[in-house]
Motif scaffolding. Sequence first.
Motif, PDB file in Angstrom:
ATOM      1  N   LEU A   1      25.375 -17.423 -28.999  1.00 28.52           N
ATOM      2  CA  LEU A   1      24.169 -17.838 -29.723  1.00 28.52           C
ATOM      3  C   LEU A   1      23.376 -18.855 -28.933  1.00 28.52           C
ATOM      4  O   LEU A   1      22.165 -18.968 -29.085  1.00 28.52           O
ATOM      5  N   ASP A   2      24.047 -19.650 -28.142  1.00 28.68           N
ATOM      6  CA  ASP A   2      23.412 -20.601 -27.231  1.00 28.68           C
ATOM      7  C   ASP A   2      24.413 -20.841 -26.102  1.00 28.68           C
ATOM      8  O   ASP A   2      25.324 -20.031 -25.889  1.00 28.68           O
ATOM      9  N   GLY A   3      24.303 -21.925 -25.421  1.00 30.97           N
ATOM     10  CA  GLY A   3      25.177 -22.141 -24.284  1.00 30.97           C
ATOM     11  C   GLY A   3      26.626 -22.363 -24.632  1.00 30.97           C
ATOM     12  O   GLY A   3      27.513 -22.156 -23.799  1.00 30.97           O
ATOM     13  N   ALA A   4      26.927 -22.774 -25.895  1.00 31.75           N
ATOM     14  CA  ALA A   4      28.298 -23.168 -26.210  1.00 31.75           C
ATOM     15  C   ALA A   4      28.868 -22.490 -27.443  1.00 31.75           C
ATOM     16  O   ALA A   4      30.091 -22.449 -27.606  1.00 31.75           O
ATOM     17  N   ASN A   5      28.031 -21.945 -28.322  1.00 31.73           N
ATOM     18  CA  ASN A   5      28.480 -21.443 -29.611  1.00 31.73           C
ATOM     19  C   ASN A   5      28.278 -19.931 -29.706  1.00 31.73           C
ATOM     20  O   ASN A   5      27.458 -19.352 -28.978  1.00 31.73           O
ATOM     21  N   PHE A   6      29.019 -19.297 -30.649  1.00 28.36           N
ATOM     22  CA  PHE A   6      29.086 -17.846 -30.662  1.00 28.36           C
ATOM     23  C   PHE A   6      29.034 -17.312 -32.093  1.00 28.36           C
ATOM     24  O   PHE A   6      29.430 -17.990 -33.032  1.00 28.36           O
ATOM     25  N   GLN A   7      28.558 -16.075 -32.195  1.00 25.61           N
ATOM     26  CA  GLN A   7      28.767 -15.339 -33.424  1.00 25.61           C
ATOM     27  C   GLN A   7      30.237 -14.923 -33.484  1.00 25.61           C
ATOM     28  O   GLN A   7      30.860 -14.686 -32.449  1.00 25.61           O
ATOM     29  N   VAL A   8      30.784 -14.864 -34.679  1.00 27.88           N
ATOM     30  CA  VAL A   8      32.180 -14.452 -34.829  1.00 27.88           C
ATOM     31  C   VAL A   8      32.259 -12.932 -34.774  1.00 27.88           C
ATOM     32  O   VAL A   8      31.577 -12.231 -35.540  1.00 27.88           O
ATOM     33  N   ALA A   9      33.103 -12.424 -33.869  1.00 29.24           N
ATOM     34  CA  ALA A   9      33.326 -10.981 -33.805  1.00 29.24           C
ATOM     35  C   ALA A   9      34.279 -10.537 -34.907  1.00 29.24           C
ATOM     36  O   ALA A   9      34.039  -9.545 -35.598  1.00 29.24           O
ATOM     37  N   ARG A  10      35.355 -11.283 -35.073  1.00 27.91           N
ATOM     38  CA  ARG A  10      36.305 -10.957 -36.143  1.00 27.91           C
ATOM     39  C   ARG A  10      37.306 -12.090 -36.306  1.00 27.91           C
ATOM     40  O   ARG A  10      37.502 -12.914 -35.403  1.00 27.91           O
ATOM     41  N   PHE A  11      37.903 -12.135 -37.474  1.00 28.64           N
ATOM     42  CA  PHE A  11      39.031 -13.027 -37.743  1.00 28.64           C
ATOM     43  C   PHE A  11      40.314 -12.221 -37.575  1.00 28.64           C
ATOM     44  O   PHE A  11      40.384 -11.054 -37.964  1.00 28.64           O
ATOM     45  N   VAL A  12      41.342 -12.845 -37.003  1.00 27.51           N
ATOM     46  CA  VAL A  12      42.587 -12.153 -36.698  1.00 27.51           C
ATOM     47  C   VAL A  12      43.729 -12.839 -37.436  1.00 27.51           C
ATOM     48  O   VAL A  12      43.841 -14.068 -37.442  1.00 27.51           O
ATOM     49  N   GLU A  13      44.591 -12.032 -38.048  1.00 29.04           N
ATOM     50  CA  GLU A  13      45.763 -12.576 -38.735  1.00 29.04           C
ATOM     51  C   GLU A  13      46.719 -13.218 -37.730  1.00 29.04           C
ATOM     52  O   GLU A  13      46.589 -13.039 -36.514  1.00 29.04           O
ATOM     53  N   LYS A  14      47.703 -13.926 -38.235  1.00 26.01           N
ATOM     54  CA  LYS A  14      48.697 -14.559 -37.376  1.00 26.01           C
ATOM     55  C   LYS A  14      49.362 -13.493 -36.492  1.00 26.01           C
ATOM     56  O   LYS A  14      49.917 -12.524 -37.002  1.00 26.01           O
ATOM     57  N   PRO A  15      49.305 -13.671 -35.176  1.00 26.22           N
ATOM     58  CA  PRO A  15      49.800 -12.624 -34.273  1.00 26.22           C
ATOM     59  C   PRO A  15      51.282 -12.789 -33.957  1.00 26.22           C
ATOM     60  O   PRO A  15      51.887 -13.824 -34.249  1.00 26.22           O
ATOM     61  N   ASP A  16      51.845 -11.755 -33.308  1.00 26.14           N
ATOM     62  CA  ASP A  16      53.191 -11.920 -32.774  1.00 26.14           C
ATOM     63  C   ASP A  16      53.110 -12.707 -31.466  1.00 26.14           C
ATOM     64  O   ASP A  16      52.025 -13.013 -30.966  1.00 26.14           O
ATOM     65  N   ALA A  17      54.262 -13.034 -30.876  1.00 23.18           N
ATOM     66  CA  ALA A  17      54.290 -13.917 -29.707  1.00 23.18           C
ATOM     67  C   ALA A  17      53.562 -13.306 -28.510  1.00 23.18           C
ATOM     68  O   ALA A  17      52.821 -14.003 -27.795  1.00 23.18           O
ATOM     69  N   LYS A  18      53.753 -12.010 -28.278  1.00 20.09           N
ATOM     70  CA  LYS A  18      53.102 -11.358 -27.144  1.00 20.09           C
ATOM     71  C   LYS A  18      51.583 -11.399 -27.286  1.00 20.09           C
ATOM     72  O   LYS A  18      50.863 -11.726 -26.343  1.00 20.09           O
ATOM     73  N   THR A  19      51.092 -11.094 -28.487  1.00 18.37           N
ATOM     74  CA  THR A  19      49.642 -11.102 -28.718  1.00 18.37           C
ATOM     75  C   THR A  19      49.089 -12.514 -28.614  1.00 18.37           C
ATOM     76  O   THR A  19      48.002 -12.731 -28.066  1.00 18.37           O
ATOM     77  N   ALA A  20      49.847 -13.497 -29.110  1.00 15.70           N
ATOM     78  CA  ALA A  20      49.392 -14.886 -29.028  1.00 15.70           C
ATOM     79  C   ALA A  20      49.232 -15.319 -27.576  1.00 15.70           C
ATOM     80  O   ALA A  20      48.276 -16.037 -27.227  1.00 15.70           O
ATOM     81  N   ARG A  21      50.144 -14.894 -26.704  1.00 11.73           N
ATOM     82  CA  ARG A  21      50.014 -15.228 -25.279  1.00 11.73           C
ATOM     83  C   ARG A  21      48.763 -14.586 -24.686  1.00 11.73           C
ATOM     84  O   ARG A  21      48.042 -15.216 -23.890  1.00 11.73           O
ATOM     85  N   GLN A  22      48.457 -13.373 -25.085  1.00  9.63           N
ATOM     86  CA  GLN A  22      47.244 -12.706 -24.602  1.00  9.63           C
ATOM     87  C   GLN A  22      45.999 -13.462 -25.058  1.00  9.63           C
ATOM     88  O   GLN A  22      45.041 -13.626 -24.298  1.00  9.63           O
ATOM     89  N   TYR A  23      46.012 -13.931 -26.304  1.00 12.23           N
ATOM     90  CA  TYR A  23      44.860 -14.649 -26.834  1.00 12.23           C
ATOM     91  C   TYR A  23      44.605 -15.946 -26.065  1.00 12.23           C
ATOM     92  O   TYR A  23      43.462 -16.319 -25.819  1.00 12.23           O
ATOM     93  N   VAL A  24      45.674 -16.646 -25.718  1.00 11.86           N
ATOM     94  CA  VAL A  24      45.503 -17.894 -24.961  1.00 11.86           C
ATOM     95  C   VAL A  24      44.911 -17.607 -23.583  1.00 11.86           C
ATOM     96  O   VAL A  24      44.054 -18.348 -23.088  1.00 11.86           O
ATOM     97  N   ASN A  25      45.327 -16.519 -22.966  1.00  5.46           N
ATOM     98  CA  ASN A  25      44.901 -16.216 -21.593  1.00  5.46           C
ATOM     99  C   ASN A  25      43.511 -15.602 -21.505  1.00  5.46           C
ATOM    100  O   ASN A  25      42.827 -15.773 -20.488  1.00  5.46           O
ATOM    101  N   ASP A  26      43.071 -14.880 -22.548  1.00  4.85           N
ATOM    102  CA  ASP A  26      41.804 -14.154 -22.396  1.00  4.85           C
ATOM    103  C   ASP A  26      40.559 -15.024 -22.599  1.00  4.85           C
ATOM    104  O   ASP A  26      39.448 -14.622 -22.254  1.00  4.85           O
ATOM    105  N   GLY A  27      40.720 -16.214 -23.203  1.00  3.27           N
ATOM    106  CA  GLY A  27      39.582 -17.104 -23.362  1.00  3.27           C
ATOM    107  C   GLY A  27      38.608 -16.693 -24.452  1.00  3.27           C
ATOM    108  O   GLY A  27      37.598 -17.364 -24.667  1.00  3.27           O
ATOM    109  N   ARG A  28      38.877 -15.616 -25.154  1.00  2.00           N
ATOM    110  CA  ARG A  28      37.957 -15.136 -26.190  1.00  2.00           C
ATOM    111  C   ARG A  28      38.427 -15.501 -27.597  1.00  2.00           C
ATOM    112  O   ARG A  28      37.712 -15.239 -28.569  1.00  2.00           O
TER     113      ARG A  28
END
Length: 488
Positions: free
Chosen positions: A167-194
Amino acid sequence: MSTLIPCIIAGGAGTRLWPVSREAMPKPFMRLPDGESLLQKTFRRATDLAGVQRVLTVTNREVFFRTLDDYRPLNKGDTTLDFILEPFGRNTAPAIAAAALHVARLYGEDAQLLVLPADHLIKDLDAFAKAVDSARELADQGWLVTFGLVPTHPETGFGYIEKGQALDGANFQVARFVEKPDAKTARQYVNDGRHLWNAGMFCLRADAVLRELREHAPDVLDAMIECLAHSHSREGSQELQLELDGQSLARAPDISIDYALMERSRKVAVVPCQLGWSDIGSWQAVRELSPADAQGNQCNGETVLYDVSNCYIDAPKRLVGGLGLKDLIIIDTPDALLIADSKRSQDVKLIAQELKRQGHDAYRLHRTVTRPWGTYTVLEEGKRFKIKRIVVRPQASLSLQMHHHRSEHWIVVSGMAQVTSGDNEFMLDTNESTFIKPGKRHRLANPGVIDLVMIEVQSGEYLGEDDIVRFTDIYGRVRADTGKSSDT
């Protein structure tokens, strides 16, 4: 920019923090190592924001006076306190809908709500203030703004927010909300920056959230419009109380604001931020607030330890000796002791849930119980008797009441007591006593300037706290039907 109204949402029992957090004294009232409660820190954080002149709190009716006790030392009289009092919890969507309707009516539809959970810890207050400023700018453009925390590690206990279009240089529209992930998915989320942690904090213009509720959750909005129409308010000096009608509130859907609105609306924006945030959601999170000794132990209270490592011991009232222990959480309170594997701190809620299923008092009450007039502590009880220590604050008074099944013997330990017994009214000084028979109307008050401390000896066939009929009460606790209530 429009008026900002911080809205503190104080709900939930904090069952993962049993035995300190209980239904009648939940997690927001927990004292941290610096002596302040989570609720006090939230209030201070809200009132320190520029331009804030009033704070709205949505909380349970039963903890209203305890909430005031936490606010008073911090409020120097320049902040107006608004309260929406729930007879029972109904989740965050009805609570925020009620807050938006209340704020729109009193302060204008363009007023902004800053929704803050009462039980979160934020250490970087400058970053918090900057994030709020960014959120307010987006809210004035009609966005429903949430705060997304930049994750510091893979976490399976939190929900996540996926960033969408910038939306500007620092803020974003929300693409989606995600439920509590499993450990593998949580690691992916930390690494992808999104992906960001969902902090459950929001900045919303009243008209925007009401408009989006009308489109996406009309059942919630209609139920709360009806509820507020049947609710009653009281106004005092710099204080407003709106007490929600229980019958109409029960018809409101029991649903979170995320499910009811945020996941459905296309007008949700996220402000990424790093706030030094913690939801203090388990004893493991609490122990991380204190430094460890050379053996990895964190202790609050007097301990004697041999061959003990990586343990958290919170026992402020008595000595704890430990021998040959490892990876334990030990929480000692006057009436309950928790011993848990430190790796299973999230499962403490199972003990609290079982106590609730059994109807055990340790789920709901501590041995010392807070009341509007002071406190009482159960010292000992057995068949046909109960002994309490009662502390009544200066100028405070219990209700005019009567018990069907028990007598009470009052002994003044310190201070001065004003006693009503039937048609008689008299004073009791230190070391004096009186006896109240079953069925007799009575009242206890403290007319002095120091605490009144008494010992009460109850005797009878039934000693439950629900054996009470109130006739008059300065704290508004007399019900319109029978006068019965469940607290002293």
